[in-house]
Each structure stands twice: as C-alpha cells, then as structure tokens.
Design a protein around this motif. Structure first.
Motif, PDB file in Angstrom:
ATOM      1  N   UNK A   1       0.844  -1.181   0.000  1.00  0.00           N
ATOM      2  CA  UNK A   1       0.000   0.000   0.000  1.00  0.00           C
ATOM      3  C   UNK A   1       0.885   1.239   0.000  1.00  0.00           C
ATOM      4  N   UNK A   2       0.430   2.285  -0.668  1.00  0.00           N
ATOM      5  CA  UNK A   2       1.180   3.523  -0.697  1.00  0.00           C
ATOM      6  C   UNK A   2       0.645   4.443  -1.765  1.00  0.00           C
ATOM      7  N   UNK A   3       1.058   5.689  -1.708  1.00  0.00           N
ATOM      8  CA  UNK A   3       0.555   6.690  -2.637  1.00  0.00           C
ATOM      9  C   UNK A   3       1.633   7.267  -3.534  1.00  0.00           C
ATOM     10  N   UNK A   4       2.869   6.720  -3.466  1.00  0.00           N
ATOM     11  CA  UNK A   4       3.967   7.252  -4.257  1.00  0.00           C
ATOM     12  C   UNK A   4       4.712   6.134  -4.951  1.00  0.00           C
ATOM     13  N   UNK A   5       5.235   6.439  -6.122  1.00  0.00           N
ATOM     14  CA  UNK A   5       6.045   5.499  -6.857  1.00  0.00           C
ATOM     15  C   UNK A   5       7.216   6.215  -7.481  1.00  0.00           C
ATOM     16  N   UNK A   6       8.165   5.437  -7.984  1.00  0.00           N
ATOM     17  CA  UNK A   6       9.331   5.979  -8.663  1.00  0.00           C
ATOM     18  C   UNK A   6       9.281   5.483 -10.104  1.00  0.00           C
ATOM     19  N   UNK A   7       9.112   6.419 -11.041  1.00  0.00           N
ATOM     20  CA  UNK A   7       9.082   6.051 -12.452  1.00  0.00           C
ATOM     21  C   UNK A   7      10.511   5.964 -12.950  1.00  0.00           C
ATOM     22  N   UNK A   8      10.860   4.817 -13.560  1.00  0.00           N
ATOM     23  CA  UNK A   8      12.226   4.613 -14.045  1.00  0.00           C
ATOM     24  C   UNK A   8      12.322   4.589 -15.564  1.00  0.00           C
ATOM     25  N   UNK A   9      11.179   4.537 -16.252  1.00  0.00           N
ATOM     26  CA  UNK A   9      11.197   4.530 -17.719  1.00  0.00           C
ATOM     27  C   UNK A   9       9.771   4.699 -18.242  1.00  0.00           C
ATOM     28  N   UNK A  10       9.663   5.053 -19.518  1.00  0.00           N
ATOM     29  CA  UNK A  10       8.356   5.135 -20.183  1.00  0.00           C
ATOM     30  C   UNK A  10       8.534   4.843 -21.672  1.00  0.00           C
TER      31      UNK A  10
END
Length: 102
Positions: free
Chosen positions: A21-30
């Motif tokens: 559970x959580x409200x933040x993520x780390x985007x590493x690519x798209x």
C-alpha cells in the motif's frame, strides 16, 4: 489528464504477500511498447538489484498527447520520503527517475 490501465505487474521476492500500500512510486522509464517496458524493468532490476530486487513494480499503459507509453513504476511506496530516498539512490548510481503519485 492521462487515462490508462495496468498492462502488467511484476513482483520480486517470494516473501511478499501482495501489492504493498502507498501513494507514491518511482518512475524509471516510459518506453513505447509493453515488451520494451518489461525488458527495461528486467535490466534495471539486474543492474540495480540491491535497490530494486525486492521492490514491487508495475507497468502502466497511458495514452498521452504524444502517443501511447508504458510507464515502468517502482512501488507503491508508503510515503514521499521513501520514494525520494529510492530515487536519490538510483540517481547516485547513474539511473534516471522521478517521483510520481500513484
């Protein structure tokens, strides 16, 4: 804004019972394809195994004005501080990333 659906989920570590559970993520690519997103995630997990090896990750398909992208996200993480620490650690080792609300 952006609309999208989860295209795939990948989880490392047999001890995890389910998505955290959580409200933040780390985007590493798209990247532009799901296959490329999976390959990037695997490569990043191998290269930064001490940071990403046990982290939950998602690949989310999003449609933006520039086309379709597949966001590779680490998390969700419990709070912004955890996301910031992870991203800072990745940057210190040469990776690019940024924090995104989940």
């Amino acid at each position: 804004d952006a609309t999208g659906s989860t295209a795939a989920r990948a989880m490392a570590g047999p001890s995890s019972a389910g998505q955290p559970q959580g409200k933040f993520g780390v985007q590493i690519a798209a990247p532009r394809s799901e296959a490329e997103a999976r390959a990037v995630l695997e490569a990043m997990r191998n290269k930064y195994s001490s940071l990403l090896g046990e982290q939950w990750a998602t690949i989310n398909r999003v449609e933006l004005p520039g086309g379709v992208f597949y966001r590779v996200m680490i998390g969700p993480l419990a709070n912004a501080q955890q996301a910031s620490q992870l991203c800072s650690s990745l940057r210190a080792q040469g990776a690019e990333c940024f924090i995104r609300a989940t």
